[in-house]
Every structure is written in C-alpha cells, then in structure tokens.
Design an enzyme around this catalytic site. Structure first.
Site, PDB file in Angstrom:
ATOM      1  CG  HIS A   1      30.349  52.475  23.438  1.00  0.00           C
ATOM      2  ND1 HIS A   1      29.429  53.121  23.566  1.00  0.00           N
ATOM      3  CD2 HIS A   1      30.168  51.326  24.382  1.00  0.00           C
ATOM      4  CE1 HIS A   1      28.177  52.752  24.292  1.00  0.00           C
ATOM      5  NE2 HIS A   1      28.750  51.973  24.725  1.00  0.00           N
ATOM      6  CG  HIS A   2      38.616  52.457  23.140  1.00  0.00           C
ATOM      7  ND1 HIS A   2      37.853  51.994  24.647  1.00  0.00           N
ATOM      8  CD2 HIS A   2      39.602  51.922  22.762  1.00  0.00           C
ATOM      9  CE1 HIS A   2      38.720  51.467  25.047  1.00  0.00           C
ATOM     10  NE2 HIS A   2      39.716  51.247  24.311  1.00  0.00           N
TER      11      HIS A   2
ATOM     12  CE  LYS B   1      41.712  45.466  36.663  1.00  0.00           C
ATOM     13  NZ  LYS B   1      40.899  44.491  37.669  1.00  0.00           N
TER      14      LYS B   1
ATOM     15  CG  ASP C   1      47.200  45.041  23.300  1.00  0.00           C
ATOM     16  OD1 ASP C   1      46.427  45.807  22.663  1.00  0.00           O
ATOM     17  OD2 ASP C   1      48.094  44.364  22.376  1.00  0.00           O
TER      18      ASP C   1
ATOM     19  CE  LYS D   1      33.267  45.673  38.318  1.00  0.00           C
ATOM     20  NZ  LYS D   1      34.394  44.832  38.033  1.00  0.00           N
TER      21      LYS D   1
HETATM   22  P1  NAD Z   1      37.872  36.159  48.272  1.00  0.00           P
HETATM   23  O1  NAD Z   1      36.615  36.442  48.476  1.00  0.00           O
HETATM   24  O2  NAD Z   1      37.846  34.825  47.395  1.00  0.00           O
HETATM   25  O3  NAD Z   1      39.066  36.092  49.104  1.00  0.00           O
HETATM   26  C1  NAD Z   1      39.197  37.237  49.935  1.00  0.00           C
HETATM   27  C2  NAD Z   1      39.947  36.753  51.183  1.00  0.00           C
HETATM   28  O4  NAD Z   1      40.365  37.811  52.168  1.00  0.00           O
HETATM   29  C3  NAD Z   1      38.981  35.869  51.937  1.00  0.00           C
HETATM   30  O5  NAD Z   1      39.784  34.748  52.128  1.00  0.00           O
HETATM   31  C4  NAD Z   1      38.722  36.677  53.413  1.00  0.00           C
HETATM   32  O6  NAD Z   1      38.381  35.839  54.411  1.00  0.00           O
HETATM   33  C5  NAD Z   1      39.909  37.355  53.404  1.00  0.00           C
HETATM   34  N1  NAD Z   1      39.467  38.585  54.081  1.00  0.00           N
HETATM   35  C6  NAD Z   1      38.604  39.368  54.269  1.00  0.00           C
HETATM   36  N2  NAD Z   1      38.790  40.426  54.971  1.00  0.00           N
HETATM   37  C7  NAD Z   1      40.025  40.380  55.405  1.00  0.00           C
HETATM   38  C8  NAD Z   1      40.896  41.194  56.359  1.00  0.00           C
HETATM   39  N3  NAD Z   1      40.362  42.314  56.987  1.00  0.00           N
HETATM   40  N4  NAD Z   1      42.132  40.866  56.299  1.00  0.00           N
HETATM   41  C9  NAD Z   1      42.642  39.689  55.830  1.00  0.00           C
HETATM   42  N5  NAD Z   1      42.134  38.939  55.210  1.00  0.00           N
HETATM   43  C10 NAD Z   1      40.870  39.123  54.972  1.00  0.00           C
HETATM   44  O7  NAD Z   1      38.181  37.314  46.855  1.00  0.00           O
HETATM   45  P2  NAD Z   1      38.941  37.103  45.715  1.00  0.00           P
HETATM   46  O8  NAD Z   1      38.372  36.764  44.558  1.00  0.00           O
HETATM   47  O9  NAD Z   1      40.284  36.459  46.186  1.00  0.00           O
HETATM   48  O10 NAD Z   1      39.286  38.736  45.569  1.00  0.00           O
HETATM   49  C11 NAD Z   1      40.190  39.562  46.349  1.00  0.00           C
HETATM   50  C12 NAD Z   1      40.531  40.774  45.839  1.00  0.00           C
HETATM   51  O11 NAD Z   1      40.969  40.885  44.486  1.00  0.00           O
HETATM   52  C13 NAD Z   1      39.377  41.643  45.791  1.00  0.00           C
HETATM   53  O12 NAD Z   1      39.941  43.103  46.099  1.00  0.00           O
HETATM   54  C14 NAD Z   1      38.765  41.858  44.441  1.00  0.00           C
HETATM   55  O13 NAD Z   1      38.092  42.709  43.910  1.00  0.00           O
HETATM   56  C15 NAD Z   1      40.000  41.622  43.773  1.00  0.00           C
HETATM   57  N6  NAD Z   1      40.162  40.720  42.447  1.00  0.00           N
HETATM   58  C16 NAD Z   1      39.743  39.711  42.124  1.00  0.00           C
HETATM   59  C17 NAD Z   1      39.606  38.967  40.891  1.00  0.00           C
HETATM   60  C18 NAD Z   1      39.130  37.572  40.688  1.00  0.00           C
HETATM   61  O14 NAD Z   1      39.351  37.090  39.547  1.00  0.00           O
HETATM   62  N7  NAD Z   1      38.849  36.827  41.630  1.00  0.00           N
HETATM   63  C19 NAD Z   1      39.978  39.664  39.710  1.00  0.00           C
HETATM   64  C20 NAD Z   1      40.564  41.202  39.980  1.00  0.00           C
HETATM   65  C21 NAD Z   1      40.685  41.418  41.166  1.00  0.00           C
END
Ligand code: NAD
Length: 472
Positions: free
Chosen positions: A65-66, A95, A100, A107
C-alpha cells in the site's frame, strides 16, 4: 510448475533478499516492503446451469500500500493458491516500482478451470467475485484495480466494470476500477501489442549499450541480430514483429507442437497467417521443421526471447543454451539455478520484472484515460496538425521548396491515442532500462540486471515510505 523445492514466494523473496543485502535500507523497512499488506481469501457460491450450487475458492492479495491504488491481474486457474497469488502480487509491486508506475502491487485468482464452465457461469462467477471484493473494499479506482491475467480477458474485465458501476452509481470514476477493458467500454488503443512492444523497446535499449555489446562480442543496435522466439502468442508475436521491423532476423520460432527454422529470416506475419490457416506454425514454406520444440532454445543466436511459459531454461538445458542475450518476455522463463549459471558465463539476461512491464504500463494509461474522461489526443490532435501545417507553409515560402502531399501527410500529423500510448510506453521502458543499467554500473557490473532491477524497486519503495513518514 516449479523445478525448485522452495515455494514461489520464497523464490521471489530470495531474489529480493539478494538485492536488499546490497542496499543500506534498514531491516524494518525491508520487512515492511517484503510482506503482503492485505490477503483476502474468500469462498462464494455460484449456481451452475444445471441448477446445482458450487462453492468457489478465490483470493485477492494487495502486496503493498505504499502507493494507491494497488494493481494486478486476476487469473482463472486450478493452480491458484495463496502462495502463488502472494508471490505474483509482490512481483507486481516491484514491476510497477521499476517502471515508475505509481501503484502498489496486487494479484487475484479464482480457482477454476474455465473450460469446464459455460459463458453464463463464468459471468456469474466474475460478477460475484467483484461483488465480494467490493464488500470488503478490495476494488475501486483509488483502492485496487484488477486487470486480465492467465485465463481472463477483456470480457471478464467488462463484467467486473459493469458490476462495480452498478454498485457505485454516484462514483464518477467508477469505470477506472479495472483495466484491460474492451476499447468500446473504457479500454485504450495499443493495449493488445503493449507487452510485446515493451519487450522490443527493452531489447533495443540493451542492444544500444555499446559497452555491454562489446563485452558480448556483438555490434551495437538491434539491426542484423539473430533472434529465436519461443511462443507465438500475444507477447511473442508482437515482440518478433517489432524486432523484425527494426532489422533483426528472426531465425526460429518455437511453439508447443514443434519449431521452425530459417536462417535467412522468417516473415513473422506470414508465419502467423500460416498458423491461422493450418492450425500450426509447422510446414511454413521456406523454413525447416525442428523437433522437439525445446531444441530451438539451444540454437546458435544473438537473442533468445522465451515468450511462452515459466521455467523453460533450467539447470538441465542451460549448458546447451548458446544465446548471448536472453530476453525474458514470459514470466519466470529462466529458473533460479539456470540464472546463476547464465550470469557467471556473462550472458545478459533482461529480467521479466522489467521486460514485460509494457502491459501494466499501458493499463496505467487506460486508468489515466478513465480518470480524465477523455481520449488521449482528442483535445490537441487538430491543433497540433494546424501548427505543423503553418510551419510547413512558412518553410515553403521562406525556402521556395514545395513539400509533396505525401511529405505533408507524414509531417503535419497530430498524435492520436495509439501514437501517445506507444510514445509513453517507449519513454517508460527506456527510462526504466537506463535506471537499471545505471544501478548495475554503481555496483561495477558485479550484479546481474535482475538484482539491479530489484535494487531500483526497493530503493523507490523505501523512499516512498520515508516520505509517508512511517519510518522516520
Ligand atoms: P498467449 O497464450 O497469447 O501465448 C503463449 C504462446 O505460447 C501460445 O501461442 C502457446 O501455444 C505457446 N506455447 C505454449 N506452450 C508452449 C511450449 N511448450 N513451447 C512453445 N510454445 C508454447 O500468452 P501471452 O499473453 O503471450 O503470455 C506469454 C507469457 O508472457 C506468459 O508467461 C505471461 O504470463 C507473460 N506476460 C504476458 C503479458 C500480456 O500482456 N499478455 C504481460 C506480462 C507477462
């Protein structure tokens, strides 16, 4: 899935402690920063379509809550548990501090497999969860602002906003209670590509550091660098697209069912189209298929972008990974033991906590748009265009040069919502990288970028507490 026996929260805290040991922040302040401020574990009943009642387990954790509001996604997953939600909420705090962004971290999670519920059931679950959060003051534009995460998207965010607005009729900023909404319902243009574009900006900044590139035996700049991307989803596709457009060569893409390789460079948009038409990236004309998919992580390349899952580079395969730069687009793709080995051998790991902050950054812009009640650019776009046109006219009459219609169109352009979002994202990612890099230099390059990022975050949060007067 974790390869480690220690819990996810312990892993996050281990990284925190490593950085904290290098700071001169008093232990009591560090303890306050590290712990979750509020943890809400709830259960609520939902009526299934068959008339039965099911009791659902859910969580919302406000880690810090900062700064208020707190911010963080809501995931629908059977793997949701208190430890995971607390760890993810803590990562959101760090993050936001690194980028900033003036939020504390939070979450939420609902313990369900969404594929087992109808659309109507998912709507009832989402609305009831929102109602429960509101009852306990765990949601609101100035309190705690959720966003999409694993298993949720714009539709769930619209249900959350609608429920909140129905319960808070006289609250003028009510629509800012959640981000990631559809553009037609208070969302913002540029959110979809935000994380991938942020990944690109982060990689570009790293590649522009002449000293670091020299250490790696690479030329400065993104242009000409060879890239392997794992996961052609939202983040991976956009990161690959923006990297290619800047002159990098995407030589391999890995998906869950296999990888494709083309050393002359893959056309990322053609690959995406091929996947939409055939259901797979495999068999893309001009490229070779590679099995198993994970073998792509071990290809010779300059930059490896894991953009799919956590823990894909572990103690088991790290010895075979040849990339000089690893850009953590996904959350937690490099396991802790592998990270230490990569650091030791001089590989530059761009940490997830920084590199995938583009999503929350643009969520912040959406929230600002909601509080402003006006689309960014609406007031100034025409005005700017007129100023540029007048300038062009003045240059023409002073110089005798005549601009073509094309040149006029390119120069006399006022910024629209998407232009402003992209520019704000660039500014945020660039400044954040410079701060992390600067912090690393202060430690004579003896710490990795993850530890530097934690140090930037911890110092910022500690200084917020100092100004709050809690710790004189
Ligand atoms: P998404 O579901 O759109 O894409 C993930 C892709 O990875 C899919 O195309 C899937 O088929 C593929 N995949 C699954 N298993 C696989 C494997 N074993 N080998 C290779 N490819 C594989 O998800 P996203 O939104 O692109 O998120 C991807 C990562 O980024 C996650 O770790 C998520 O937490 C992180 N992330 C996403 C966002 C966001 O804004 N979408 C923000 C921060 C972090």
């Amino acid at each position: 899935m974790s390869t480690s026996a220690i819990s996810f929260s312990d892993q996050v805290n281990k990284n925190f402690d490593r950085a904290a040991a290098l700071s001169d922040i008093p232990p009591d302040v560090l303890e306050q920063i590290r712990n979750s401020n509020s943890v809400y574990k709830l259960t609520f009943p939902v009526r299934r379509d068959n008339g039965g009642i099911e009791v659902i387990d859910a969580y919302r954790v406000e880690h810090s809550h900062h700064r208020l509001p707190t911010k963080g996604g809501i995931r629908f997953s059977l793997a949701v548990n208190q430890d995971e939600v607390e760890a993810l909420a803590a990562l959101m705090t760090y993050k936001c501090a690194v980028a900033d962004i003036p939020y504390g971290g939070a979450k939420g999670g609902i313990c369900i497999d969404r594929s087992l519920y109808s659309e109507a059931e998912l709507e009832r679950i989402t609305r009831r969860y929102t109602f429960e959060l509101l009852k306990k003051n765990f949601i609101g534009p100035g309190v705690d602002v959720p966003a999409p995460d694993m298993g949720t998207g714009a539709q769930e965010m619209a249900w959350i906003a609608d429920t909140y607005m129905q319960m808070s009729r006289n609250e003028i900023d009510a629509i800012g209670c959640v981000t990631g909404k559809p553009v037609q319902f208070g969302g913002i243009r540029g959110r979809k590509e935000a994380t991938g574009l942020g990944v690109y900006f982060g990689i570009r900044e790293a590649c522009d550091d002449a000293d670091d590139m020299k250490q790696l035996g690479l030329k400065t700049g993104v242009e000409g660098k060879t890239v392997v991307v794992q996961g052609l989803g939202n983040v991976g596709f956009h990161a690959a697209k923006f990297l290619s457009e800047s002159g990098a060569k995407v030589i391999a893409i890995a998906e869950y069912d296999g990888a494709i390789v083309d050393r002359s460079g893959i056309d990322v948009e053609a690959c995406q189209k091929h996947r939409q038409e055939t259901g797979s990236i495999l068999g893309l004309p001009g490229s070779e298929d590679l099995q198993p998919s994970a073998a792509a992580l071990e290809l010779e390349c300059d930059i490896l972008v894991p953009a799919a899952l956590e823990n894909v580079i572990t103690g088991e395969n790290v010895g075979r990974v040849k990339a000089k730069i690893i850009a953590e687009a996904a959350n937690g793709p490099v396991a802790a033991d592998a990270g230490e080995q990569l650091s030791k051998r001089g590989c530059l790991v761009l940490p997830d906590m920084y590199l995938n902050a583009g999503g929350v950054t643009v969520s912040y812009f959406e929230w600002l748009k909601n509080l402003d009640h006006v689309r960014p650019g609406r007031m100034e776009k025409r005005f700017e265009e007129n100023v540029y046109r007048n300038l062009l006219d003045a240059i023409e009459s002073a110089s005798g040069y005549s601009f073509s219609a094309e040149e006029r169109k390119g120069i006399a352009k006022g910024a629209d919502e998407q232009d402003l979002v992209r520019s704000g994202l660039d500014e945020t990612m660039t400044n954040a990288y410079r701060n992390i890099r600067e912090q690393r230099r202060r430690h004579k390059d003896q710490v990795d970028l993850r530890t530097s990022a934690f140090l930037v975050a911890i110092n910022r949060i500690a200084s917020a507490y100092e100004h709050l007067g809690i710790f004189p």
